[in-house]
Write a protein that holds these residues in place. Structure first.
Motif, PDB file in Angstrom:
ATOM      1  N   ASN A  11     -12.077   5.771  -3.326  1.00  0.00           N
ATOM      2  CA  ASN A  11     -11.950   4.376  -2.929  1.00  0.00           C
ATOM      3  C   ASN A  11     -13.297   3.844  -2.438  1.00  0.00           C
ATOM      4  N   ASP A  35      -5.162   6.513  -0.353  1.00  0.00           N
ATOM      5  CA  ASP A  35      -5.397   5.073  -0.236  1.00  0.00           C
ATOM      6  C   ASP A  35      -4.786   4.324  -1.412  1.00  0.00           C
ATOM      7  N   CYS A  36      -4.702   3.028  -1.236  1.00  0.00           N
ATOM      8  CA  CYS A  36      -4.325   2.122  -2.322  1.00  0.00           C
ATOM      9  C   CYS A  36      -5.602   1.419  -2.751  1.00  0.00           C
ATOM     10  N   ASP A  94       2.194   6.504  -7.075  1.00  0.00           N
ATOM     11  CA  ASP A  94       1.186   7.302  -7.763  1.00  0.00           C
ATOM     12  C   ASP A  94       1.175   8.762  -7.338  1.00  0.00           C
ATOM     13  N   HIS A 107      -7.939  -0.949  -5.192  1.00  0.00           N
ATOM     14  CA  HIS A 107      -7.798  -2.131  -6.042  1.00  0.00           C
ATOM     15  C   HIS A 107      -8.912  -2.163  -7.073  1.00  0.00           C
ATOM     16  N   GLU A 145       0.645  -4.959  -9.178  1.00  0.00           N
ATOM     17  CA  GLU A 145       0.752  -3.506  -9.357  1.00  0.00           C
ATOM     18  C   GLU A 145      -0.216  -2.963 -10.402  1.00  0.00           C
ATOM     19  N   SER A 193       0.820  -1.211   0.000  1.00  0.00           N
ATOM     20  CA  SER A 193       0.000   0.000   0.000  1.00  0.00           C
ATOM     21  C   SER A 193       0.858   1.267   0.000  1.00  0.00           C
ATOM     22  N   ALA A 217      -3.653  -2.036  -8.719  1.00  0.00           N
ATOM     23  CA  ALA A 217      -3.712  -1.035  -7.654  1.00  0.00           C
ATOM     24  C   ALA A 217      -3.349   0.347  -8.174  1.00  0.00           C
ATOM     25  N   THR A 218      -4.055   1.329  -7.639  1.00  0.00           N
ATOM     26  CA  THR A 218      -3.796   2.724  -7.982  1.00  0.00           C
ATOM     27  C   THR A 218      -3.929   3.548  -6.715  1.00  0.00           C
ATOM     28  N   GLY A 219      -3.054   4.519  -6.543  1.00  0.00           N
ATOM     29  CA  GLY A 219      -3.155   5.432  -5.420  1.00  0.00           C
ATOM     30  C   GLY A 219      -4.294   6.408  -5.681  1.00  0.00           C
ATOM     31  N   ILE A 230       2.484   1.677  -3.518  1.00  0.00           N
ATOM     32  CA  ILE A 230       1.541   2.125  -4.544  1.00  0.00           C
ATOM     33  C   ILE A 230       1.200   3.598  -4.343  1.00  0.00           C
ATOM     34  N   ARG A 231       0.954   3.999  -3.099  1.00  0.00           N
ATOM     35  CA  ARG A 231       0.613   5.410  -2.849  1.00  0.00           C
ATOM     36  C   ARG A 231       1.763   6.334  -3.237  1.00  0.00           C
TER      37      ARG A 231
END
Length: 157
Positions: free
Chosen positions: A84, A57-58, A35, A60, A73, A28, A76-78, A31-32
């Protein structure tokens, strides 16, 4: 003479639950940070709403309950907390977000992600620890590269 005591380092066995928590946290954070750099700190999905929030947040794309893509990866996107939550509970918003994902990454990437998400996979504590260590390393590398890319502060004499 007294005999020296030998100190033996005790290896503490990590439970699967503890290893999973560590892997989730490391992934997490990675990813954050990735991004935040990629999107300038702002949530890329807020363009569909009325706000413009920072990455918090991370998120999905395929539910994080499926272990096969939980640490993927491409899955997942920040994003911000509002987006979210909206992705989970607002199907219209989720549809717009999926369209954005397909425009950004391509239809083949989306189809591949959906297929991978439905594969059954359960990781051991050792596997989860490897994932955690990998993303902890990658996070450090990301931070070092981020520091190198910044302009050096001016030195005042």
């Amino acid at each position: 003479m007294k005999a020296r005591k030998k100190f033996v380092k005790l290896v503490r066995k990590v439970s699967r639950k503890g290893a999973k928590r560590r892997a989730v946290t490391a992934f997490s954070k990675f990813i954050r940070e990735r991004d935040i750099i990629k999107y300038g700190g702002w949530c890329p999905l807020c363009q569909f709403g009325k706000t413009h929030n920072p990455v918090q947040d991370c998120g999905h794309w395929q539910t994080a309950a499926w272990e096969s893509t939980k640490w993927d990866e491409e899955n997942a996107t920040g994003i911000c907390k509002q987006c979210n939550i909206a992705m989970e509970h607002d199907s219209g918003f989720k549809y717009l977000c999926i369209k954005w994902y397909i425009q950004t990454h391509g239809q083949m990437c989306w189809d591949s992600l959906v297929l991978r998400s439905h594969q059954i996979q359960k990781r051991s504590a050792g596997d989860l620890l490897e994932i955690a260590e990998m993303y902890e390393r990658r996070l450090l590398q990301l931070r070092v590269r981020g520091l190198e890319g910044r302009d050096a502060p001016a030195i005042q004499s």
